[in-house]
Design an enzyme around this catalytic site. Structure first.
Site, short mmCIF file in Angstrom:
data_model
loop_
_atom_site.label_atom_id
_atom_site.label_comp_id
_atom_site.label_asym_id
_atom_site.label_seq_id
_atom_site.Cartn_x
_atom_site.Cartn_y
_atom_site.Cartn_z
N CYS A 330 18.46 -59.62 3.81
CA CYS A 330 18.52 -59.20 5.22
C CYS A 330 19.96 -59.30 5.74
CB CYS A 330 17.54 -60.03 6.04
SG CYS A 330 17.11 -59.27 7.62
N HIS A 425 11.99 -60.12 3.00
CA HIS A 425 11.84 -61.57 2.97
C HIS A 425 10.55 -61.96 2.24
CE1 HIS A 425 15.02 -62.61 5.83
NE2 HIS A 425 14.63 -61.61 6.59
#
Length: 481
Positions: A330, A425
């Site tokens: 991310c 994630h």
């Protein structure tokens, strides 16, 4: 309507989140339909819900403990700090505004009706709602407009169980002092207390319990010994992230100033063959790391400057020259690219900054946030991966033609040699993928059943609380409103 009780702390980090998770599993094991609820949470460690929003990671764990699907009503207000004085405000799972602390203080009263509506919806679906407070009700300077502790308890007419942390010392003053400083109407809402994190022989605190009961007239629900399995459960608080020694495979993780969604680390911490080394500010990235994992961040541009200020960019260059592997997730993925463009000022002042330059990609910040639970495939090994996306920014560039993952045929992430990045994630919770990835780092492991281990740990925690707390009495407290 379901019965409810609110777990409030005599201080911060007394273990409220874990107690609620353990109580949720304990009462669920008794056959009750249980729902967790936290009116207001402050955390950059969020989870994506089944209804397409985001809530605090602790409430997602509590939902798992209750054997319920996580929904936005479980945490209607989530504050995600972006600076020392401001935060992104999430209301029922979606971005509401970015506010300075002082402005948010004035806005809280407007959010209370929405919070109560979320609570009411949950209470209509179950037998028991376990409510978690935030911080401490003893912070009476914050009582006006409060939605996190007594303000909510009053609005929803919910009784309170107060918890003290004996591991910090001064627990008698924590409990008794809370009663002393509270307005009488708030103090009367507390129907009992419990002591958490005791080490040693609990009977040595019998006289302490007697003093607290005598001075407050509140009944004791018990003394909870330190739960040794706590480290196996996902951490929510950034202060709970710590180096954990394991096997010879070393994964170095720089602790960014706005680190977010660090539950990515939990399955790696649980792997016996892996040492997760959390690198604090002022320390170089270790020379012997097999992998440098740059985690998510709430503020990519600010943490890119922070990364360079520590000299970690120089260490990373040396690591890559030695053939070391790098993974950015991310915000960490965005940092690894050529540049980050924020011409709309999404993260603050409009700017365009140079990235670390290890992936031929660029990120353009956009106001729309992507929230999704997804299934993907790791292209190199073919392993299935489950995870979630929770980010702003669109990343494009040459290395996106060498994606790291595939989501239903859509390329995701980028790779260049042993430097990899993606937005997904939670990928290491996929056991076969985790084992295959570690094998690529040179460490042969047996695939672990991470999620099953978390579930077993929740059962152990529930049994721990059944032994040391009076759960029947706590249920009776729900009737004292």
């Amino acid at each position: 309507m379901a019965k409810a009780i609110m777990i409030q702390g005599a201080g911060s980090n007394v273990g409220k989140s874990m107690l609620v998770a353990g109580l949720a599993r304990a009462y669920a094991n008794r056959g009750l339909r249980v729902m967790p609820f936290k009116p207001q949470n402050m955390s950059n460690n969020a989870a994506v819900t089944v209804d397409g929003g985001e809530i605090g990671r602790a409430q997602a764990l509590q939902a798992l403990a209750a054997r319920a699907a996580p929904t936005v009503d479980m945490n209607p207000v989530l504050l995600k700090p972006e600076t020392d004085t401001g935060a992104q405000v999430i209301v029922r799972g979606q971005r509401f505004a970015t506010m300075k602390a002082r402005d948010y203080g004035r806005a809280k009263a407007q959010l209370l009706p929405e919070v109560v509506r979320s609570f009411t919806r949950l209470a209509q679906t179950c037998d028991l709602v376990l409510v978690e407070g935030a911080g401490s009700p003893a912070e009476i300077n914050l009582r006006s407009g409060d939605i996190a502790n007594m303000g909510f308890a009053e609005a929803a007419n919910v009784p309170v169980l107060l918890v003290g942390d004996i591991d910090r010392g001064g627990v008698i003053a924590q409990i008794v002092g809370t009663q002393v400083v509270l307005p009488p109407s708030d103090a009367e809402r507390i129907k009992g207390f419990a002591i958490n994190k005791f080490r040693g022989d609990p009977t040595l605190f019998d006289d302490g319990l007697t003093e607290i009961v005598s001075r407050t007239q509140w009944p004791s629900m018990g003394v909870v010994p330190w739960f040794e399995g706590a480290w196996r459960l996902p951490a929510e608080d950034v202060m709970d992230i710590a180096t954990r020694a394991g096997g010879q495979c070393k994964i170095a993780v720089p602790r960014l100033s706005r680190i977010a969604n660090f539950d990515d680390l939990d399955p790696l911490v649980a792997e016996p063959e892996v040492t997760v080394d959390i690198v604090e500010a002022g320390r170089p990235l270790p020379l012997d790391a097999d992998l440098i994992l740059i985690p998510g961040t709430k503020s990519t541009i600010a943490d890119l400057a922070y990364f360079r200020a520590q000299g970690w960019d120089i260490d990373l260059n040396a690591h890559i020259r030695r053939g070391g592997a790098v993974l950015g997730i991310c915000g960490g993925y965005q940092m690894l690219g050529q540049e980050v463009i924020d011409d709309e000022g999404i993260e603050g002042t409009p700017s365009q900054v140079q990235g670390l330059g290890h992936l031929a990609v660029s990120t353009h910040m956009k106001p729309q946030k992507r929230l999704a639970r997804v299934q993907a495939t790791h292209i190199e090994t073919g392993n299935s991966v489950e995870g979630y996306e929770i980010h702003i920014g669109q990343t494009t560039g040459e290395d996106c033609n060498s994606p790291w993952l595939s989501i239903n045929g859509r390329p995701e992430g980028a790779s260049r040699g042993r430097v990899m990045g993606c937005y997904l994630h939670g990928i290491f919770s996929s056991d076969a993928f985790c084992a295959a990835f570690l094998e690529q780092l040179g460490t042969k492991v047996q695939p672990q059943s991470y999620e099953a281990e978390v579930d077993r740990t929740l059962d152990e925690l529930a049994a721990h609380l059944e032994t040391h707390l009076d759960l029947d009495h706590i249920l009776r407290l729900t009737e004292q409103v």
